[in-house]
Write a protein that holds these residues in place. Structure first.
Motif, PDB file in Angstrom:
ATOM      1  N   GLU A  58      17.456  10.408  -2.841  1.00 15.81           N
ATOM      2  CA  GLU A  58      17.761  10.474  -4.275  1.00 15.81           C
ATOM      3  C   GLU A  58      17.856  11.935  -4.735  1.00 15.81           C
ATOM      4  N   ASP A  59      16.921  12.774  -4.289  1.00 13.94           N
ATOM      5  CA  ASP A  59      16.967  14.204  -4.622  1.00 13.94           C
ATOM      6  C   ASP A  59      18.267  14.825  -4.119  1.00 13.94           C
ATOM      7  N   ALA A  60      18.642  14.495  -2.889  1.00 15.89           N
ATOM      8  CA  ALA A  60      19.866  15.045  -2.292  1.00 15.89           C
ATOM      9  C   ALA A  60      21.091  14.612  -3.101  1.00 15.89           C
ATOM     10  N   GLY A  80      26.041  20.686   4.660  1.00 13.40           N
ATOM     11  CA  GLY A  80      25.152  20.907   5.809  1.00 13.40           C
ATOM     12  C   GLY A  80      23.792  21.405   5.381  1.00 13.40           C
ATOM     13  N   LEU A  81      23.755  22.286   4.394  1.00  7.80           N
ATOM     14  CA  LEU A  81      22.493  22.806   3.876  1.00  7.80           C
ATOM     15  C   LEU A  81      21.658  21.696   3.242  1.00  7.80           C
ATOM     16  N   VAL A  82      22.300  20.828   2.477  1.00  8.79           N
ATOM     17  CA  VAL A  82      21.608  19.700   1.855  1.00  8.79           C
ATOM     18  C   VAL A  82      21.080  18.750   2.932  1.00  8.79           C
ATOM     19  N   ASP A  83      21.894  18.465   3.937  1.00  7.20           N
ATOM     20  CA  ASP A  83      21.465  17.592   5.043  1.00  7.20           C
ATOM     21  C   ASP A  83      20.245  18.175   5.755  1.00  7.20           C
ATOM     22  N   ALA A  85      18.030  20.271   4.564  1.00  4.17           N
ATOM     23  CA  ALA A  85      16.864  20.212   3.670  1.00  4.17           C
ATOM     24  C   ALA A  85      16.231  18.823   3.692  1.00  4.17           C
ATOM     25  N   LEU A  86      17.058  17.793   3.663  1.00  5.41           N
ATOM     26  CA  LEU A  86      16.544  16.421   3.694  1.00  5.41           C
ATOM     27  C   LEU A  86      15.875  16.122   5.037  1.00  5.41           C
ATOM     28  N   LEU A  87      16.492  16.554   6.116  1.00  8.39           N
ATOM     29  CA  LEU A  87      15.906  16.337   7.448  1.00  8.39           C
ATOM     30  C   LEU A  87      14.600  17.114   7.614  1.00  8.39           C
ATOM     31  N   ARG A  88      14.527  18.323   7.047  1.00  7.43           N
ATOM     32  CA  ARG A  88      13.281  19.115   7.098  1.00  7.43           C
ATOM     33  C   ARG A  88      12.145  18.367   6.422  1.00  7.43           C
ATOM     34  N   SER A  89      12.442  17.779   5.273  1.00  8.42           N
ATOM     35  CA  SER A  89      11.418  17.039   4.543  1.00  8.42           C
ATOM     36  C   SER A  89      10.931  15.841   5.358  1.00  8.42           C
ATOM     37  N   THR A  90      11.860  15.116   5.949  1.00  8.84           N
ATOM     38  CA  THR A  90      11.505  13.969   6.787  1.00  8.84           C
ATOM     39  C   THR A  90      10.668  14.425   7.982  1.00  8.84           C
ATOM     40  N   ALA A  91      11.100  15.500   8.638  1.00  9.39           N
ATOM     41  CA  ALA A  91      10.392  16.016   9.813  1.00  9.39           C
ATOM     42  C   ALA A  91       8.977  16.464   9.441  1.00  9.39           C
ATOM     43  N   ARG A  92       8.840  17.156   8.304  1.00  9.71           N
ATOM     44  CA  ARG A  92       7.523  17.599   7.841  1.00  9.71           C
ATOM     45  C   ARG A  92       6.591  16.419   7.693  1.00  9.71           C
ATOM     46  N   GLY A  93       7.102  15.320   7.128  1.00  2.75           N
ATOM     47  CA  GLY A  93       6.304  14.116   6.944  1.00  2.75           C
ATOM     48  C   GLY A  93       5.838  13.501   8.256  1.00  2.75           C
TER      49      GLY A  93
END
Length: 163
Positions: A58-60, A80-83, A85-93
């Motif tokens: 939703e943020d993306a 690509g930058l947005v993708d 950022a979203l993957l970083r958040s998922t990975a952090r979790g």
């Protein structure tokens, strides 16, 4: 951006914010905001901050909608930058602190290796996953798709999503 924020805080005599668990993603894709898309440096920095705050689909979508409204359709490098950022958040979790692309492999470094999650990954990716349990344990995945597509699939499997 985080380094800039820390430098500004130090210059003001304030204590910089503690860095939360971060995830470094080093993959070979275009991920930036071209000057031809957003000419103003201040606006580009604001957009970088907005993108860095992406934590969900939703943020993306909100960021992309805002970019389209303000600047027109974003170029592939911004998508690509947005993708990323979203993957970083998922990975952090998932407790992942680093993802690197090394030739045709993705290397994923995790604070704690979840055996069940790795089992799902190994089952789904037959023969393409290697677990290195050395001093700095990591998963190595031989890629068969474009890097972001492969990474989305790997993170989904580590979360428990079925293919």
């Amino acid at each position: 951006l985080k380094l800039l924020s820390e430098a500004v805080a130090v210059a003001k005599g304030e204590q910089p914010d503690a860095i939360e668990n971060e995830c470094l993603i080093d993959v070979q894709i275009q991920a930036h905001i071209p000057e031809t898309y957003i000419e103003s440096l201040n606006q580009r920095l604001d957009v970088y901050r907005r993108i860095a705050d992406i934590h969900s689909e939703e943020d993306a979508a909100d960021v992309i909608d805002e970019l389209i409204d303000r600047f027109g359709d974003p170029p592939q490098a911004v998508a690509g930058l947005v993708d990323v950022a979203l993957l970083r958040s998922t990975a952090r979790g998932l407790g992942i602190y680093e993802i690197r692309q090394n030739a045709g492999n993705l290397l994923i470094y995790q604070n704690h290796i979840d055996k069940q999650a790795v089992g799902r990954l190994v089952s789904a990716m037959r023969g393409r996953v290697l677990l290195s349990a050395g001093a700095k344990p990591y998963l190595s995945i031989r890629m068969q798709r474009p890097v972001l597509e492969e990474l989305r699939g790997v993170l989904g499997l580590l979360q428990g999503d079925e293919r």
